[in-house]
Structures are given as structure tokens and as C-alpha cells.
Design a protein around this motif. Structure first.
Motif, mmCIF file in Angstrom:
data_model
loop_
_atom_site.group_PDB
_atom_site.id
_atom_site.type_symbol
_atom_site.label_atom_id
_atom_site.label_comp_id
_atom_site.label_asym_id
_atom_site.label_seq_id
_atom_site.Cartn_x
_atom_site.Cartn_y
_atom_site.Cartn_z
ATOM 1 N N ALA A 44 0.825 -1.206 0.000
ATOM 2 C CA ALA A 44 0.000 0.000 0.000
ATOM 3 C C ALA A 44 0.857 1.254 0.000
ATOM 4 O O ALA A 44 0.542 2.240 -0.682
ATOM 5 N N ALA A 45 1.949 1.224 0.759
ATOM 6 C CA ALA A 45 2.819 2.397 0.809
ATOM 7 C C ALA A 45 3.465 2.658 -0.558
ATOM 8 O O ALA A 45 3.557 3.809 -1.010
ATOM 9 N N CYS A 46 3.914 1.590 -1.221
ATOM 10 C CA CYS A 46 4.512 1.770 -2.548
ATOM 11 C C CYS A 46 3.477 2.251 -3.549
ATOM 12 O O CYS A 46 3.769 3.130 -4.377
ATOM 13 N N LEU A 74 10.054 9.495 -0.310
ATOM 14 C CA LEU A 74 8.857 8.739 0.038
ATOM 15 C C LEU A 74 9.156 7.293 0.441
ATOM 16 O O LEU A 74 8.592 6.793 1.422
ATOM 17 N N PHE A 75 10.008 6.616 -0.310
ATOM 18 C CA PHE A 75 10.245 5.200 -0.014
ATOM 19 C C PHE A 75 10.853 4.985 1.372
ATOM 20 O O PHE A 75 10.390 4.104 2.116
ATOM 21 N N GLY A 468 11.343 -0.185 -6.532
ATOM 22 C CA GLY A 468 10.437 -0.156 -5.385
ATOM 23 C C GLY A 468 9.205 -1.017 -5.593
ATOM 24 O O GLY A 468 8.719 -1.672 -4.660
ATOM 25 N N VAL A 469 8.677 -1.032 -6.827
ATOM 26 C CA VAL A 469 7.514 -1.881 -7.128
ATOM 27 C C VAL A 469 7.847 -3.354 -6.911
ATOM 28 O O VAL A 469 7.029 -4.132 -6.397
#
Length: 622
Positions: A44-46, A74-75, A468-469
Motif C-alpha cells: 500500500a505504501a509503494c 517517500l520510499f 520499489g515496485v
């Protein structure tokens, strides 16, 4: 109070970028908050970060490169990745491949090698509109394969503009309206397509054929003669304006099309190569040779069809089939070396002077670089031991990449002199000057000022997003979600994807479009059990099909800024060209694309997330 609401509305419109920037994270914040305590918190955060970047990239509330820096903030804050792991994506192997290619391009531009190639091509094909258009498109596409499409268009448009200006003057259409009315204009000559001018009505009546009664003074009074003259001037001006639009549009279209041919031609191509490495680390990857094998023929076919379409829309297309068979038309297809436009190009070429030592050095390094890329890893050539041929196998397997080759050539350009040094055997007999080293082909101040650092950061942001995904598990979750598409034929999925991306990139940067869609499509391929290249390669090329709007790509904006082309002109011709390019792309990926990338079956270096017992469906269309 009555004026309060309209004023508030105007203020909100004026500050819409600030409103979008501030409200987007707030509106989306329930997504990471709701899943904060669940096992899907990273996913959800990503997704929260990806959606924010997608909105910012699409609306351009921040510069594209600034939005690309958001993963560094953000990450780590959302617990997706550490800052150290995120930052390493901004200068990885693929990014250095792009940087090295840009350095070679800077050398070409510094010593005007690209301009010499362009002018020499125009002198070869001539200035007859049809072949001039083909020459402009060919050289623009070729240069766009190696240097940025923006720099290519910025160089080619002034050349085309100067040529068109001389052609219009040669036809009497570059003069003022009051000067034109003092001359009597004959119809276009069938052999030369030039306008004939006469200084008096008596000269007209002597040289006009008998059947051209409309121009004879004896059958018309002065008023009718002036009206007819005005109609002919207006018609000739409209025809000239139409041809000029076609010659300008062909440059921006060719600049966009040419980038699809090579791996360094445009940033989405670099993005897909790194996305494959990130999502499928066991895959053989996409190298320069494998991409060129598919991208170049696709580019050539697309460019020829674009040339035919622009001819049909802006030039006299009727001469094409009869150009060889009819003697009268053949003259029009030959170079007119006496035309003023041709002389203008010849003058520009003469100003470059003879082929310099620096140009020969840059050209030699460029050819060497292309050969190094082609013969680094020839997967299509197998040796006796079953290993693929290529000079990279002299070193440790997998250590040498395309970026190694381009950086070696770039370093050599910083060392190689730009002229023969006056030293030892290179010194002339009468040269009494002290020996001194010649300046190098490249120096760092030139590179520092010319290199598009914003594009490099933008690429890094796309790489960080893809990484990140994968790390967060968002890719695996998307793969499970895409199972519902398993019943669709792969051919239909590719058509839908390419159409969606081609029209999306009309409103957003092709790099940001690729950065958003490519990680999702890589996961989609596993979800529907098709070869990942079958979705990723055409989707990447479709990012270059931005032909309809001036804001779609910098070459379109450059051409539009000259004021001759209207939005409706670009939209009308670009819409048809979009459809033509999409048709070529889908045919290509389903024909010669399958053997080039080995897509006849699902690869062993990835897994199918659907519950299937077979190796995966063939991507060959039914």
C-alpha cells in the motif's frame, strides 16, 4: 459579494498546480493508513508513492526531474526501501549507458558532424519537395537514433526553414503582397513547378498558349485580370504554405520515430532495459544488438509510411506512380541544382569548410562504438562449445556491458586531440612555433553545459520506481490481480496496451509514461503467462508515438513554435499517423519480433503467477 465567487474561481484556476500538489497526498493518504498494520503495508505504501508520482508527472505540477527525486524521500519514510538502496538506482549501469551515448552526441554537435551529415543528405536528394521531405526525414531519423530528438529537431528545423524560404523566393512567394500584384503570374510550369513572372501584359499575351484564354488581355478587362491574378497568387501561396507545413511536420515526426531504432535513441528504451534487469534478473536482458534487430526495421517501415502519408496530405501525390514511366514527370523527380533552395543549402555546406581532422576523429570513434555494441554479445551466433559469440566473452562472463563500451569511447574523446599536434613527424618543415598539445575533442566544461542532467535524473526516478515496485511486493500483488485477463488473447492485450500508451503519451512525457507503465506491464506478463518482452517491447516503442499535440514531445513544440502550423494541422495528420504506427508495431511484434526475442514459449527465467500446469501460451497470434 456578487463578485467574490468568480474571483475565487479565477484564483483557484491560477493556483491549480499548488492545489494539485498539496491535495493529492492528502486525498490518497487513507491508502497507506488503512493498511498500516496489515501484511500488505509495504504494498500500500509503494502504491501510494507510485500514484502520487503518476499524478505529478501527468499534470507537471513540478518539473519532471524534481518529481523523479520523490522516491528518495517517500520510499524511506513509508518503509518501502532504505535511502541507500533507492539512491543507487539513479546512477546504475543503464544510466551510464545513456550518459556515455550523450557524451558521444555532444562531440558530434561540438564539431558540427551532425550538421554536415544533414546538409550532405539534402544536397544528395535535392530540393524537389517530395525528395526533400524524404531527405529531411531520413537524416532526422538517423541523427535521432544517436542524439536526443530535441537537439535533432532544433538543428534540422532552421535548415528546413532556410531552404523553404529560398524556395518560396525562387517562386516569387516570399515577396510582399504589393510587390506581387505588380507582376503577372502564369500557372505552374509542369516540369519545374516554378511560377512564371512577366513584367507587362504585352509580354504575357505573346508567350501564353492560345488555349490559356483566361490570361489574355483581349478577353478580359483590367478588373477581371486583377481578380484572376489575385486568385492565382492566393492559390499559389496556399500551395506553398501547405508544402511548408508538410516539410516542418516531417522533421518532428521523424525525430520521434528515429528514436525507436536504438537502445540509446530515447529514454523509454533505456528504461525498459533496466526494468527487465530489475524485474527479471535471470533473463538475458535487452542489449543494443537485440533491440536494434527489432527496432530498426520497424523504424524504417514506419518512416516510409509516414513519408507517404505526409506526401498524400501536403504534396501532389499524383506524380508518385508516374514518376518513372512518364518522361514529363521524370524531370520533377530529379534534383534541381539551379534552384535557390539548393544553392542556400550548398552555401551552408560550404561554410562548414573541408572535412576537418576533428570530424574524422569523431566519426571514427562513432563507427567504432557501433561496432563494439553490435559485436559485444552476438546471441544469434553460436560457437562450437554452444557459447554465443562476442568480444565480451574474452572477459569474465556478465561483467562487460554496453555501458562499458560507450564509456571507453567517451574517455578516448577526452584524450584524442582535435588537430594534428606540431610534434616530431607531424611538424611541418617551416613550422617554427613551439610544440604544444592540441585541445581534446571533448572537454568537461562543454559536457557539463550540454549534458541534459534533468533527463538523467528522470531516468533514475523511473529506475527507482521499478525497483520499489518489485521490492515492496506490489508487482506480485498486481500479478495476482491480472489473472482475470488470462482469458484474453495476447494479441488483443498488446493492441489495447499500445493504443492506451500511444494516446497517453500525447499528454505526458514519454519517459514518465514508460516509468509508470513498464513495471506494471512486466508484472502483467507474469499474470497472464506471456513472454514479458511481448508486452514490454511494443509498449516502450508506443511511447514514441506522440504525433498529435505540440505539448506531446519537444520536437513537436519546436516545430509548432515557428508559427506556421496550427494545432488542428498537427492533430489531423498525427492521429492518422498514430494509427499507422500502431498497426506496424503490432504486426512487427507478432511476426519477426517473435524469433528475435525468442517469444514462442514462456521463458524459464521467470514464473507464471497464474495456476497453470503448462509452460504458458504461445504469443503467436491465432
Amino acid at each position: 459579494m456578487a463578485t467574490g465567487k468568480p474571483r475565487l474561481g479565477r484564483d483557484m484556476v491560477s493556483f491549480w498546480k499548488s492545489i494539485v500538489f498539496l491535495t493529492t497526498p492528502v486525498i490518497l493518504c487513507p491508502l497507506p493508513i488503512y493498511y498500516a498494520s496489515s501484511e500488505n503495508s509495504k504494498i500500500a505504501a509503494c502504491a501510494y508513492a507510485v500514484i502520487i508520482m503518476a499524478v505529478y508527472w501527468t499534470t507537471e505540477v513540478l518539473p519532471l526531474a524534481v518529481t523523479a527525486l520523490l522516491p528518495i524521500v517517500l520510499f524511506p519514510m513509508l518503509g518501502v526501501q532504505s535511502s541507500k538502496d533507492v539512491c543507487i538506482n539513479y546512477l546504475n549501469d543503464s544510466n551510464f549507458l545513456f550518459v556515455g551515448g550523450l557524451m558521444v552526441a555532444v562531440a558530434m554537435q561540438r564539431w558540427n558532424l551532425h550538421k554536415r551529415i544533414a546538409l550532405r543528405t539534402i544536397l544528395t536528394v535535392g530540393v524537389e519537395p517530395r525528395w526533400l521531405m524524404l531527405g529531411l526525414m531520413s537524416v532526422t531519423a538517423f541523427l535521432s537514433m544517436w542524439i536526443s530528438n530535441t537537439a535533432t529537431a532544433a538543428m534540422m528545423v532552421p535548415i528546413a526553414q532556410a531552404t523553404m524560404t529560398q524556395l518560396l523566393k525562387d517562386r516569387g512567394l516570399g515577396e510582399k503582397e504589393e510587390d506581387r500584384r505588380q507582376k503577372k503570374i502564369l500557372p505552374l510550369d509542369e516540369k519545374t513547378e516554378l511560377l512564371s513572372f512577366k513584367s507587362s501584359k504585352s509580354e504575357q499575351s505573346q508567350e501564353l498558349p492560345l488555349e490559356n484564354i483566361a490570361m489574355e488581355k483581349s478577353d478580359h478587362d483590367d478588373k477581371d485580370d486583377e481578380d484572376l491574378l489575385a486568385d492565382q497568387v492566393r492559390l499559389s501561396a496556399e500551395q506553398a504554405d501547405k508544402k511548408a507545413k508538410g516539410l516542418l511536420l516531417c522533421i518532428c515526426y521523424a525525430a520521434n520515430i528515429g528514436g525507436m531504432a536504438t537502445l540509446i535513441g530515447t529514454t523509454p528504451n533505456i528504461l525498459v532495459a533496466q526494468t527487465v534487469k530489475t524485474l527479471f534478473p535471470k533473463s538475458p536482458g535487452i542489449g543494443f544488438a537485440t533491440w536494434f534487430s527489432f527496432g530498426f526495421p520497424t523504424m524504417v517501415v514506419t518512416l516510409l509510411l509516414a513519408w507517404l502519408w505526409l506526401q498524400w496530405q501536403f504534396l501532389d501525390y499524383s506524380c508518385v506512380p508516374s514518376c518513372i514511366s512518364q518522361r514529363g514527370c521524370r524531370g520533377r523527380c530529379q534534383r534541381n541544382q539551379n534552384a535557390a533552395g539548393y544553392e542556400a543549402v550548398r552555401r551552408q555546406y560550404a561554410e562548414l569548410g573541408p572535412f576537418s581532422f576533428a570530424e574524422m576523429v569523431v566519426l571514427g570513434h562513432f563507427i567504432l562504438l557501433v561496432l563494439l555494441w553490435f559485436f559485444r554479445d552476438m546471441t544469434f551466433v553460436k560457437l562450437e562449445n554452444g557459447q554465443a559469440a562476442g568480444w565480451a566473452y574474452v572477459f569474465v562472463r556478465g561483467y562487460v556491458t554496453d555501458s562499458s563500451a560507450v564509456v571507453v569511447i567517451s574517455l578516448a574523446l577526452f584524450i584524442w586531440p582535435s588537430r594534428l599536434p606540431n610534434f616530431l613527424c607531424c611538424r611541418g618543415r617551416g613550422d617554427l612555433h613551439p610544440s604544444e598539445p592540441a585541445p581534446p575533442i571533448l572537454d568537461w566544461p562543454t559536457v557539463e553545459q550540454t549534458l541534459p542532467w534533468d533527463v538523467i535524473i528522470l531516468l533514475g526516478g523511473g529506475f527507482a520506481l521499478a525497483d520499489g515496485v518489485k521490492v515492496s511486493g506490489l508487482s506480485a500483488w498486481l500479478g495476482q490481480s491480472f489473472r482475470g485477463l488470462d482469458g484474453f488473447p495476447p494479441v488483443v492485450i498488446v493492441i489495447l496496451i499500445t493504443v492506451m500508451i500511444a494516446f497517453t503519451t500525447e499528454f505526458s512525457s514519454n519517459t514518465s509514461t514508460a516509468a509508470i507503465f513498464l513495471p506494471i506491464l512486466g508484472t502483467l506478463a507474469r499474470g497472464v503467462c506471456v513472454h514479458p518482452y511481448y508486452l514490454l517491447v511494443p509498449a516502450t516503442i508506443a511511447c514514441s508515438f506522440a504525433f498529435m499535440l505540440p505539448v506531446a514531445t519537444p520536437p513537436n513544440a519546436i516545430v509548432f513554435s515557428y508559427g506556421r502550423i496550427k494545432v488542428v494541422d498537427m492533430a489531423k495528420s498525427g492521429f492518422v499517423l498514430n494509427l499507422v504506427c500502431l498497426l506496424v508495431l503490432n504486426v512487427a511484434i507478432n511476426t519477426y519480433g517473435i524469433p528475435i526475442y525468442g517469444m514462442s514459449q514462456f521463458p524459464s527465467w521467470t514464473t507464471c503467477t497464474a495456476n497453470l500446469t503448462t509452460a504458458g501460451p504461445s504469443v503467436t497470434p491465432a
